[in-house]
Design a protein around this motif. Structure first.
Motif, PDB file in Angstrom:
ATOM      1  N   ILE A  46       0.875  -1.179   0.000  1.00 49.30           N
ATOM      2  CA  ILE A  46       0.000   0.000   0.000  1.00 49.30           C
ATOM      3  C   ILE A  46       0.906   1.221   0.000  1.00 49.30           C
ATOM      4  N   VAL A  47       0.610   2.187  -0.863  1.00 42.38           N
ATOM      5  CA  VAL A  47       1.466   3.363  -1.008  1.00 42.38           C
ATOM      6  C   VAL A  47       0.694   4.638  -0.690  1.00 42.38           C
ATOM      7  N   ASP A  99      -2.911  13.573  -2.129  1.00 41.51           N
ATOM      8  CA  ASP A  99      -2.186  14.551  -1.312  1.00 41.51           C
ATOM      9  C   ASP A  99      -0.997  14.019  -0.519  1.00 41.51           C
ATOM     10  N   THR A 100      -0.799  12.716  -0.432  1.00 44.61           N
ATOM     11  CA  THR A 100       0.333  12.202   0.362  1.00 44.61           C
ATOM     12  C   THR A 100       1.087  11.139  -0.444  1.00 44.61           C
ATOM     13  N   ARG A 101       1.608  11.555  -1.549  1.00 51.00           N
ATOM     14  CA  ARG A 101       2.268  10.617  -2.458  1.00 51.00           C
ATOM     15  C   ARG A 101       3.584  10.079  -1.882  1.00 51.00           C
ATOM     16  N   THR A 102       3.849   8.818  -2.169  1.00 48.72           N
ATOM     17  CA  THR A 102       5.133   8.223  -1.801  1.00 48.72           C
ATOM     18  C   THR A 102       6.211   8.774  -2.723  1.00 48.72           C
ATOM     19  N   PRO A 103       7.303   9.294  -2.186  1.00 46.38           N
ATOM     20  CA  PRO A 103       8.370   9.833  -3.041  1.00 46.38           C
ATOM     21  C   PRO A 103       9.216   8.720  -3.655  1.00 46.38           C
ATOM     22  N   MET A 104       9.864   9.039  -4.777  1.00 46.61           N
ATOM     23  CA  MET A 104      10.760   8.096  -5.459  1.00 46.61           C
ATOM     24  C   MET A 104      12.207   8.435  -5.091  1.00 46.61           C
ATOM     25  N   PHE A 105      12.899   7.468  -4.526  1.00 50.42           N
ATOM     26  CA  PHE A 105      14.301   7.689  -4.160  1.00 50.42           C
ATOM     27  C   PHE A 105      14.922   6.338  -3.828  1.00 50.42           C
ATOM     28  N   ASP A 106      16.194   6.332  -3.491  1.00 54.98           N
ATOM     29  CA  ASP A 106      16.859   5.118  -3.044  1.00 54.98           C
ATOM     30  C   ASP A 106      17.657   5.426  -1.784  1.00 54.98           C
ATOM     31  N   GLU A 107      17.693   4.464  -0.896  1.00 56.84           N
ATOM     32  CA  GLU A 107      18.437   4.630   0.356  1.00 56.84           C
ATOM     33  C   GLU A 107      18.750   3.248   0.916  1.00 56.84           C
ATOM     34  N   ASP A 108      19.663   3.164   1.873  1.00 54.99           N
ATOM     35  CA  ASP A 108      20.050   1.883   2.459  1.00 54.99           C
ATOM     36  C   ASP A 108      19.268   1.594   3.734  1.00 54.99           C
ATOM     37  N   MET A 109      18.658   0.394   3.783  1.00 57.26           N
ATOM     38  CA  MET A 109      18.022  -0.041   5.018  1.00 57.26           C
ATOM     39  C   MET A 109      19.115  -0.384   6.023  1.00 57.26           C
ATOM     40  N   ARG A 110      18.943   0.095   7.266  1.00 60.53           N
ATOM     41  CA  ARG A 110      19.987  -0.094   8.271  1.00 60.53           C
ATOM     42  C   ARG A 110      19.499  -0.816   9.534  1.00 60.53           C
ATOM     43  N   SER A 119      -4.461  -2.723   9.495  1.00 61.45           N
ATOM     44  CA  SER A 119      -5.627  -2.841   8.599  1.00 61.45           C
ATOM     45  C   SER A 119      -5.264  -3.656   7.367  1.00 61.45           C
ATOM     46  N   PRO A 120      -4.993  -4.960   7.530  1.00 60.27           N
ATOM     47  CA  PRO A 120      -4.540  -5.774   6.391  1.00 60.27           C
ATOM     48  C   PRO A 120      -5.599  -5.982   5.313  1.00 60.27           C
ATOM     49  N   GLY A 121      -6.853  -5.731   5.625  1.00 57.81           N
ATOM     50  CA  GLY A 121      -7.906  -5.937   4.632  1.00 57.81           C
ATOM     51  C   GLY A 121      -7.734  -5.089   3.381  1.00 57.81           C
ATOM     52  N   LEU A 122      -7.021  -3.962   3.490  1.00 61.38           N
ATOM     53  CA  LEU A 122      -6.846  -3.076   2.335  1.00 61.38           C
ATOM     54  C   LEU A 122      -5.989  -3.700   1.237  1.00 61.38           C
ATOM     55  N   PHE A 123      -5.216  -4.727   1.573  1.00 62.06           N
ATOM     56  CA  PHE A 123      -4.383  -5.374   0.553  1.00 62.06           C
ATOM     57  C   PHE A 123      -5.226  -6.087  -0.501  1.00 62.06           C
ATOM     58  N   LYS A 124      -6.489  -6.337  -0.205  1.00 61.88           N
ATOM     59  CA  LYS A 124      -7.352  -7.017  -1.165  1.00 61.88           C
ATOM     60  C   LYS A 124      -7.821  -6.075  -2.270  1.00 61.88           C
ATOM     61  N   ARG A 125      -7.662  -4.789  -2.069  1.00 66.56           N
ATOM     62  CA  ARG A 125      -8.085  -3.817  -3.087  1.00 66.56           C
ATOM     63  C   ARG A 125      -7.146  -3.866  -4.298  1.00 66.56           C
ATOM     64  N   THR A 126      -7.659  -3.543  -5.460  1.00 69.98           N
ATOM     65  CA  THR A 126      -6.824  -3.487  -6.661  1.00 69.98           C
ATOM     66  C   THR A 126      -5.969  -2.226  -6.663  1.00 69.98           C
ATOM     67  N   LYS A 127      -6.585  -1.102  -6.359  1.00 71.44           N
ATOM     68  CA  LYS A 127      -5.882   0.178  -6.280  1.00 71.44           C
ATOM     69  C   LYS A 127      -5.592   0.452  -4.807  1.00 71.44           C
ATOM     70  N   ARG A 128      -4.309   0.532  -4.455  1.00 70.38           N
ATOM     71  CA  ARG A 128      -3.948   0.542  -3.046  1.00 70.38           C
ATOM     72  C   ARG A 128      -3.112   1.776  -2.686  1.00 70.38           C
ATOM     73  N   PHE A 179      -3.434   4.304  -0.042  1.00 66.09           N
ATOM     74  CA  PHE A 179      -4.185   4.674   1.160  1.00 66.09           C
ATOM     75  C   PHE A 179      -3.319   5.294   2.250  1.00 66.09           C
ATOM     76  N   SER A 180      -1.994   5.286   2.100  1.00 68.00           N
ATOM     77  CA  SER A 180      -1.134   5.691   3.207  1.00 68.00           C
ATOM     78  C   SER A 180      -0.822   7.182   3.170  1.00 68.00           C
ATOM     79  N   HIS A 181      -0.101   7.625   4.207  1.00 65.16           N
ATOM     80  CA  HIS A 181       0.361   9.014   4.264  1.00 65.16           C
ATOM     81  C   HIS A 181       1.711   9.181   3.563  1.00 65.16           C
ATOM     82  N   GLY A 182       2.165   8.163   2.871  1.00 65.71           N
ATOM     83  CA  GLY A 182       3.430   8.231   2.143  1.00 65.71           C
ATOM     84  C   GLY A 182       4.316   7.036   2.378  1.00 65.71           C
ATOM     85  N   CYS A 183       4.260   6.476   3.600  1.00 59.59           N
ATOM     86  CA  CYS A 183       5.040   5.271   3.886  1.00 59.59           C
ATOM     87  C   CYS A 183       4.437   4.071   3.143  1.00 59.59           C
ATOM     88  N   ILE A 184       5.178   2.978   3.133  1.00 60.66           N
ATOM     89  CA  ILE A 184       4.791   1.808   2.343  1.00 60.66           C
ATOM     90  C   ILE A 184       4.443   0.658   3.286  1.00 60.66           C
TER      91      ILE A 184
END
Length: 530
Positions: free
Chosen positions: A310-311, A316-327, A410-419, A421-426
């Motif tokens: 879910i993105v 109004d709260t789009r997920t940005p495109m970038f790359d970074e290292d998980m730590r 709220s795992p039920g939202l994963f069943k939607r085709t268009k997902r 719903f978040s404030h930007g996080c994934i």
């Protein structure tokens, strides 16, 4: 499976190029394409043909003077040119081939123009030098190796190139001589209904591979056509119900040229998205609402994990495109409510309902209460637990936009085709599988231990032994298991990219060409004669 990552480098070994160059007589002149008799070398025709066919890679031949240069080179074959014409043609061909090589490898547009921010040090932007690659290839007597070195080293790129050719071949197919007619009253076509567009619909589904070749058009909308429509809907990210409604009809009315244009945009993106980083990589494709985790250790990217995500909301709260290292990973995390969300959502709810904080596990950290939150002297956070917005796990790759991967309450939202719903996080659908992938180098973290840590209700931070690259990308066209898939332009990035390219705003400027060679210059700088 979708292959988004790079294959091993195709650059010519410098030692071989140097050895070939050293064998060239030092009396050779400065031209790359014209010999000392002012006659074009055969390789000039090869170069001009490649420029004229730049469209095969989704590029615009007009940017490289393709047709005109090819005509000029063809007309100049086998006869000496006057010195001025020879010099001009040689310079033009050199400039355009270098520009083409540069665009082929690095793209034409700076992704920051469409708000996609990737670390240039992790891409091929600085690593590939078109003038050097060209001269090395000519020094080897093999111009094709320069084009090969410049071709994006992404397995999916070659598949998209073939798909682009197929779509262009479909441009003259009779199935697209007109638009499909309007749907029957009610706005949808169901089982057993008659419709004047059934013959054309059948033709299109067959041409696109969603129905077997030779499928005959039925008199009513039967199960065969419904299966074909389901296959089409699956490829376009639509609900796979076999119902022909307006949304499906609109996509079916897309022309082969429109699809070819979308493929070309995907090829452009593959040139500047840093997909290969480290031994393992996590890639989130926002328009597809999907995460894939790759193991690159064997030299070829191998997908290990794939899941729905879910993105951020498109409005109004789009997920940005970038790359970074998980730590690090946080099990049973606190959720520190971002100030913007606290001001616009959380505080108004608390003021309307005094019991809201306690019921949802919120607490204020710092001084000044709610007013302190507004003033910046305090913050609101949500305790670990079943109602926590982050779920039971958080994957952190520190960035200045406060974006991370996490589970959800709220795992039920994963069943939607268009997902979106978040404030930007994934939000990730299968956090345990992702945690196993992330922690696979630490045998102490078994699946059982991961699950216990997630359900402990006590925040625990685990630092990774080695940073793990995370890339958030925006591919509306991919190839998966041999299928060409299209997804909605969720945030309008494709539209902006297409506009920039249509305006000719190619901001990826190549490095300056190498200094023209002079007679008696170092042989290591001159290409061999052909």
């Amino acid at each position: 499976m979708v292959q988004l990552l790079f294959t091993p480098s195709r650059l010519i070994p410098a030692s071989l190029a140097l050895a070939s160059l050293m064998a060239v007589p030092q009396t050779w002149a400065s031209s790359l394409w014209v010999n000392e008799q002012n006659m074009l070398r055969p390789v000039a025709l090869e170069a001009a043909r490649r420029l004229a066919n730049a469209g095969n890679d989704g590029l615009n031949p007009g940017h490289y003077g393709g047709a005109q240069l090819l005509q000029t080179v063809q007309a100049s074959q086998g006869r000496p040119l006057d010195p001025a014409s020879a010099s001009t043609l040689d310079a033009q061909l050199t400039e355009k081939v270098e520009l083409y090589l540069h665009h082929l490898r690095n793209g034409r547009v700076d992704p920051r123009q469409i708000r996609e921010h990737y670390d240039a040090n992790k891409t091929d932007w600085k690593a590939f030098d078109a003038p050097t690659a060209l001269r090395e290839a000519l020094g080897m007597g093999n111009l094709a190796s320069a084009f090969d070195a410049a071709t994006p080293r992404v397995p999916m790129y070659d598949e998209l190139r073939k798909a682009l050719e197929r779509e262009r071949q479909l441009a003259g197919d009779p199935a697209w001589t007109g638009s499909l007619p309007a749907l029957p009253k009610g706005g949808k076509l169901g089982n057993g209904q008659a419709w004047s567009g059934l013959a054309m619909l059948t033709q299109r589904l067959v041409a696109m591979g969603d129905l077997p070749a030779g499928t005959a058009a039925p008199t009513t909308y039967n199960s065969t056509l419904q299966d074909g429509v389901k296959a089409f809907q699956q490829r376009y990210g639509l609900p796979e119900n076999g119902v022909l409604n307006k949304a499906t009809l609109d996509k079916l009315n897309e022309s082969p040229k429109q699809r070819a244009d979308r493929i070309a945009l995907a090829m452009e993106r593959l040139r500047w998205t840093p997909l290969l980083q480290g031994h393992r990589t996590i890639v989130v494709n926002v328009p597809e609402f999907r995460l894939r985790a790759y193991d690159n250790a064997g030299g070829q990217p191998e997908p290990k994990v794939s899941m729905r995500v879910i993105v951020g909301k498109a409005l109004d709260t789009r997920t940005p495109m970038f790359d970074e290292d998980m730590r690090y990973i946080e099990f049973s995390p606190y959720w520190n409510v971002p100030p913007s969300i606290a001001r616009s959502e959380t505080i108004p709810k608390i003021r309307r309902d005094p019991g809201y904080m306690a019921r949802n596990g919120f607490e204020i950290v710092g001084q000044g209460g709610l007013q302190g939150v507004l003033n910046g002297t305090a913050r609101i956070r949500q305790k670990p637990g079943p109602s926590n917005a982050l779920g039971d796990i958080k994957f952190v790759f520190p960035n200045n936009q406060n974006i991370y991967l996490h589970h959800t309450s709220s795992p039920g939202l994963f069943k939607r085709t268009k997902r979106d719903f978040s404030h930007g996080c994934i939000r990730v659908e299968e956090p345990v599988q992702l945690a196993k992938f992330v922690l696979q180098d630490d045998p102490a973290w078994t699946e059982d231990r991961i699950r216990k840590a997630m359900g402990a209700g006590k925040a625990t931070t685990v630092r990774l032994k080695e940073p793990l690259p995370v890339v958030i990308t925006y591919m509306t066209t991919v190839i998966s298991n041999g299928q060409l898939l299209f997804f909605p332009d969720l945030y309008g990035h494709d539209r902006k990219l297409a506009d920039l390219l249509a305006q000719g705003k190619t901001t990826r400027v190549p490095p300056k060409s190498a200094t023209p060679l002079q007679k008696n210059s170092s042989a290591a700088s001159a290409p061999s004669l052909q």
